[in-house]
Scaffold this motif. Sequence first.
Motif, PDB file in Angstrom:
ATOM      1  N   LYS A   3       0.840  -1.193   0.000  1.00  0.00           N
ATOM      2  CA  LYS A   3       0.000   0.000   0.000  1.00  0.00           C
ATOM      3  C   LYS A   3       0.877   1.246   0.000  1.00  0.00           C
ATOM      4  CE  LYS A   3      -1.760  -3.023   2.265  1.00  0.00           C
ATOM      5  NZ  LYS A   3      -1.438  -3.783   3.412  1.00  0.00           N
ATOM      6  N   ILE A   4       0.312   2.334  -0.498  1.00  0.00           N
ATOM      7  CA  ILE A   4       1.072   3.593  -0.503  1.00  0.00           C
ATOM      8  C   ILE A   4       0.717   4.420   0.731  1.00  0.00           C
ATOM      9  CG2 ILE A   4       1.298   3.696  -3.011  1.00  0.00           C
ATOM     10  CD1 ILE A   4      -1.040   5.897  -2.729  1.00  0.00           C
ATOM     11  N   ASN A   5       1.489   5.440   0.951  1.00  0.00           N
ATOM     12  CA  ASN A   5       1.206   6.420   1.995  1.00  0.00           C
ATOM     13  C   ASN A   5       0.068   7.310   1.488  1.00  0.00           C
ATOM     14  OD1 ASN A   5       1.097   8.624   3.681  1.00  0.00           O
ATOM     15  ND2 ASN A   5       3.311   8.973   3.729  1.00  0.00           N
ATOM     16  N   GLU A   6      -1.137   7.045   1.965  1.00  0.00           N
ATOM     17  CA  GLU A   6      -2.335   7.727   1.451  1.00  0.00           C
ATOM     18  C   GLU A   6      -2.323   9.225   1.759  1.00  0.00           C
ATOM     19  OE1 GLU A   6      -5.143   6.332  -0.067  1.00  0.00           O
ATOM     20  OE2 GLU A   6      -4.521   4.235  -0.034  1.00  0.00           O
ATOM     21  N   TYR A   8      -0.184  11.292   1.024  1.00  0.00           N
ATOM     22  CA  TYR A   8       0.286  12.046  -0.138  1.00  0.00           C
ATOM     23  C   TYR A   8      -0.885  12.500  -1.013  1.00  0.00           C
ATOM     24  CZ  TYR A   8       5.372  11.378   0.183  1.00  0.00           C
ATOM     25  OH  TYR A   8       6.701  11.436   0.554  1.00  0.00           O
ATOM     26  N   ARG A 281      20.562  11.221  15.580  1.00  0.00           N
ATOM     27  CA  ARG A 281      20.262   9.870  15.131  1.00  0.00           C
ATOM     28  C   ARG A 281      19.671   9.889  13.724  1.00  0.00           C
ATOM     29  NH1 ARG A 281      20.633   4.278  17.142  1.00  0.00           N
ATOM     30  NH2 ARG A 281      20.249   3.330  15.135  1.00  0.00           N
ATOM     31  N   THR A 285      21.500   8.258  10.434  1.00  0.00           N
ATOM     32  CA  THR A 285      20.860   7.098   9.804  1.00  0.00           C
ATOM     33  C   THR A 285      20.390   7.382   8.378  1.00  0.00           C
ATOM     34  OG1 THR A 285      20.110   6.383  11.983  1.00  0.00           O
ATOM     35  CG2 THR A 285      19.028   5.367  10.099  1.00  0.00           C
ATOM     36  N   LYS A 286      19.929   8.609   8.126  1.00  0.00           N
ATOM     37  CA  LYS A 286      19.307   8.886   6.825  1.00  0.00           C
ATOM     38  C   LYS A 286      20.082   9.866   5.958  1.00  0.00           C
ATOM     39  CE  LYS A 286      14.515   8.219   8.191  1.00  0.00           C
ATOM     40  NZ  LYS A 286      13.163   8.770   8.035  1.00  0.00           N
ATOM     41  N   TYR A 287      21.219  10.314   6.443  1.00  0.00           N
ATOM     42  CA  TYR A 287      21.945  11.350   5.706  1.00  0.00           C
ATOM     43  C   TYR A 287      23.418  10.992   5.744  1.00  0.00           C
ATOM     44  CZ  TYR A 287      23.468  16.060   4.391  1.00  0.00           C
ATOM     45  OH  TYR A 287      24.048  17.125   3.753  1.00  0.00           O
TER      46      TYR A 287
ATOM     47  N   CYS B 110      20.615   8.029   1.563  1.00  0.00           N
ATOM     48  CA  CYS B 110      19.453   8.896   1.778  1.00  0.00           C
ATOM     49  C   CYS B 110      18.229   8.314   1.093  1.00  0.00           C
ATOM     50  CB  CYS B 110      19.722  10.291   1.236  1.00  0.00           C
ATOM     51  SG  CYS B 110      21.235  11.025   1.861  1.00  0.00           S
ATOM     52  N   GLY B 113      16.879   5.246   2.689  1.00  0.00           N
ATOM     53  CA  GLY B 113      16.245   5.611   3.949  1.00  0.00           C
ATOM     54  C   GLY B 113      14.924   6.319   3.764  1.00  0.00           C
ATOM     55  N   ASN B 114      14.836   7.138   2.724  1.00  0.00           N
ATOM     56  CA  ASN B 114      13.637   7.962   2.531  1.00  0.00           C
ATOM     57  C   ASN B 114      12.521   7.247   1.779  1.00  0.00           C
ATOM     58  OD1 ASN B 114      14.811  10.182   3.817  1.00  0.00           O
ATOM     59  ND2 ASN B 114      15.770  10.905   1.936  1.00  0.00           N
ATOM     60  N   GLN B 116      10.874   4.609   2.107  1.00  0.00           N
ATOM     61  CA  GLN B 116       9.767   4.026   2.867  1.00  0.00           C
ATOM     62  C   GLN B 116       8.641   5.036   3.149  1.00  0.00           C
ATOM     63  OE1 GLN B 116       9.477   5.191   6.195  1.00  0.00           O
ATOM     64  NE2 GLN B 116      11.411   6.289   6.048  1.00  0.00           N
ATOM     65  N   GLU B 117       8.971   6.324   3.069  1.00  0.00           N
ATOM     66  CA  GLU B 117       7.958   7.353   3.343  1.00  0.00           C
ATOM     67  C   GLU B 117       6.772   7.304   2.394  1.00  0.00           C
ATOM     68  OE1 GLU B 117       9.369  11.352   3.349  1.00  0.00           O
ATOM     69  OE2 GLU B 117      11.171  10.806   4.440  1.00  0.00           O
ATOM     70  N   ILE B 118       6.998   6.845   1.171  1.00  0.00           N
ATOM     71  CA  ILE B 118       5.885   6.873   0.210  1.00  0.00           C
ATOM     72  C   ILE B 118       5.004   5.629   0.339  1.00  0.00           C
ATOM     73  CG2 ILE B 118       7.165   8.346  -1.402  1.00  0.00           C
ATOM     74  CD1 ILE B 118       7.457   5.889  -3.254  1.00  0.00           C
ATOM     75  N   PHE B 119       5.347   4.752   1.280  1.00  0.00           N
ATOM     76  CA  PHE B 119       4.552   3.533   1.471  1.00  0.00           C
ATOM     77  C   PHE B 119       3.682   3.642   2.716  1.00  0.00           C
ATOM     78  CE2 PHE B 119       8.058   2.205  -1.197  1.00  0.00           C
ATOM     79  CZ  PHE B 119       7.394   1.474  -2.168  1.00  0.00           C
ATOM     80  N   GLY B 120       2.615   2.840   2.720  1.00  0.00           N
ATOM     81  CA  GLY B 120       1.676   2.853   3.835  1.00  0.00           C
ATOM     82  C   GLY B 120       2.310   2.341   5.119  1.00  0.00           C
ATOM     83  N   ASN B 123       2.435  -1.607   5.860  1.00  0.00           N
ATOM     84  CA  ASN B 123       3.144  -2.549   4.994  1.00  0.00           C
ATOM     85  C   ASN B 123       4.123  -3.363   5.833  1.00  0.00           C
ATOM     86  OD1 ASN B 123       1.839  -1.623   2.750  1.00  0.00           O
ATOM     87  ND2 ASN B 123       3.585  -0.530   1.891  1.00  0.00           N
ATOM     88  N   ASP B 137      16.458   0.325  10.232  1.00  0.00           N
ATOM     89  CA  ASP B 137      16.419   1.475  11.146  1.00  0.00           C
ATOM     90  C   ASP B 137      15.419   2.538  10.681  1.00  0.00           C
ATOM     91  OD1 ASP B 137      18.341   0.151  12.564  1.00  0.00           O
ATOM     92  OD2 ASP B 137      19.916   1.648  12.314  1.00  0.00           O
ATOM     93  N   THR B 138      15.378   2.788   9.379  1.00  0.00           N
ATOM     94  CA  THR B 138      14.468   3.838   8.902  1.00  0.00           C
ATOM     95  C   THR B 138      13.014   3.396   9.009  1.00  0.00           C
ATOM     96  OG1 THR B 138      14.798   3.083   6.616  1.00  0.00           O
ATOM     97  CG2 THR B 138      16.161   4.907   7.373  1.00  0.00           C
ATOM     98  N   MET B 141      12.095   3.910  12.684  1.00  0.00           N
ATOM     99  CA  MET B 141      11.792   5.327  12.919  1.00  0.00           C
ATOM    100  C   MET B 141      10.384   5.689  12.450  1.00  0.00           C
ATOM    101  SD  MET B 141      15.378   6.905  11.644  1.00  0.00           S
ATOM    102  CE  MET B 141      16.761   7.207  12.745  1.00  0.00           C
TER     103      MET B 141
END
Lengths: 404, 404
Positions: A3-6, A8, A281, A285-287, B110, B113-114, B116-120, B123, B137-138, B141
């Motif tokens: 599923k997507i992040n609704e 958005y 953190r 982790t993300k950068y 990056c 890590g990023n 996953q943001e577009i997913f529900g 999931n 880790d991401t 978070m």
Amino acid sequence: MFKINENYLKLPGSYLFSTIGKKVAAYSEAHPDKKLIRLGIGDVTQPLAPAIIKALHKAVDEMGAAETFHGYAPDLGYEFLRSAIAKNDYQDRGCDIAADEIFVSDGAKCDCGNIQEIFGQDNRIAVCDPVYPVYVDTNVMAGRAGDWIPEKEMFSGVIYMPCTMDNDFVPEFPKETPDMIYLCYPNNPTGSTLTKAQLQEWVDYANKVGAVILFDAAYEAYISEEDVPHSIYECEGARTCAIEFRSFSKNAGFTGVRLGFTVVPKDLKCGDVSLHSLWARRHGTKYNGAPYIIQRAGEAVYTPEGKAELKEQVAYYMKNAGVIYNGLKEAGYTVAGGVNAPYIWLKTPEGMDSWKFFDYLLETSNVVGTPGSGFGPSGEGYFRLTAFGTYENTVEAMERIKKL
Amino acid sequence: MFKINENYLKLPGSYLFSTIGKKVAAYSEAHPDKKLIRLGIGDVTQPLAPAIIKALHKAVDEMGAAETFHGYAPDLGYEFLRSAIAKNDYQDRGCDIAADEIFVSDGAKCDCGNIQEIFGQDNRIAVCDPVYPVYVDTNVMAGRAGDWIPEKEMFSGVIYMPCTMDNDFVPEFPKETPDMIYLCYPNNPTGSTLTKAQLQEWVDYANKVGAVILFDAAYEAYISEEDVPHSIYECEGARTCAIEFRSFSKNAGFTGVRLGFTVVPKDLKCGDVSLHSLWARRHGTKYNGAPYIIQRAGEAVYTPEGKAELKEQVAYYMKNAGVIYNGLKEAGYTVAGGVNAPYIWLKTPEGMDSWKFFDYLLETSNVVGTPGSGFGPSGEGYFRLTAFGTYENTVEAMERIKKL
């Protein structure tokens, strides 16, 4: 099935500046003979200063030799840059901020957008209205903004604080208590500022209600008046309630170079947990750090040569701001901003709506600006022009507008 | 009172490589006379290739002149770089990927890590075990990984797919159906690969169960064997189920330069919504493009000179990989990896645990590696060495280890 992040899908339309870009491209293609003057997006036009170019070349050479090559940067930025920032931007102004409270990044937009990740899902955000779209949009994506109410052009879960000519663009404390308060001063898009006393009231308010202020100071280099604070840490008590975002984009022309930083004081806590440790953190982790050569360019901003050259660059843009401000006044417009900020905020004539005025200006004078309603419902009936064009183009744009 | 993102508190300890950094710094300080050899973190040591240095200088000069200055980059990357990538990395390999399906960024870490943001939120993710820590880790978070189970060293909501010597490091399809599958080949940390036929099975599986594969191909430049795919898009059907991450860090030594890209094919959809449009929205809202000069450096990677120079650089590191692989074998270790990847994955001797072996190696031979358990529970009893050191140091490290 994944599923997507609704969340958005709750975002209305596309990102403001992408929409403008597409509209302008379409007009350009249909009218290839017209010379457009772009005073819309806040992008700079002056080349990088010689001190910065010199630092870049030197750092590039270092990357070409094994003895001076640099791989992964420290997560939070090179010490040489963090120290230069702490000294010049904070300690020299009497702000109690240490080098290890500074997180170097690839720009204030990213940091302003990412900062909400370290906060709880049910925090209530408050924003000025109009406002830089990134604050709200990134909270929408995170599911923290509620639902879009089309008839109000607002999100149900966001506290909007109107800033219009009626209140001189100074927001009032909201009726409902917010958890996260986004403030941007000097303001994008209105070009307005808060005095130190006014900002102190917000710091006191935040400490009282237990809110955190997310303070965007990307335009501080444009401050010309004495009583306007360059940093929120000039206010007493800000170390326990405020995060500050800074950019090299506007003070040093780094829009295409990408460098910024975020200050998270170690005194800023939620219970036992310091936000400094959470942001560290996230960064770790993300950068993966800003490029070495770019961080060296940032260091050059603080050298005597860099400072002198950039003072001139800022003066160049502020001369443009004066041209726009006075030109619009002469043409009969009601105008704000342009004194401590590179943005001029005008009232659209005869109650024309913002996008209509955008089209009108594009078609009649071939000048591109930004419709105020793109920044929020209280921006309707306003329009933003930026001082970041060349002087020649800025003068010509004003000539064209005066002729309308 | 504002609240924090409590999910951050579920993360055990600090980011793996930060922990190693601190341990090594402490040892160094206590033993300033010892010469450490770092084969731990995957950071490169060779300087940037001459073709890249030349491109960087040229781009820096452009930034210093008004006529050739570049401000904000296009959100998704400059056309010149996206076209070079599409042609060289995809079309020339027979992969059907267009330039506008490529999103340029500041690095694969990056993006990994990023994404996953577009997913529900609900999931279910599956990862190989051991695995690059950023994937899990991401998701922790973001609250998608459940809770940490200390006795298992696992998160309750994550599907772990063990990859050990017993299954030749090839994961089996999990019993529980995942929604998002992270695959990294050539693999970090085990140095293993999948054949094209094996990867095709994963693509077929993902299409069948409606999962998306998040394919990390950061190490593709190190592939030496014929039958190992460089891109997941070499497999039929990958356009409807896979996102691919690529980095310039390892093929061109850009760890301190920061450039990468992500491929999101337009055929990848959830119902009516294309993931391409979601990622474009994220990029446009939270990111401001990679620096112009860095994108020009990326373009130079694809010139004839750049290609020739980088082929040599990769060969240099793979010579090191051979030294480590053979050296460890001679010293009696059980070893994997090192043929299509710059990582050598060894079994710790006599059932020593990974961190114990880390300390042992650091103290007895002053060689820094990475404990396998840092990559997941099935990494316990293994240890990673990288080929990214200098040749001289690599040879010396092996001499020291052989003497133990």
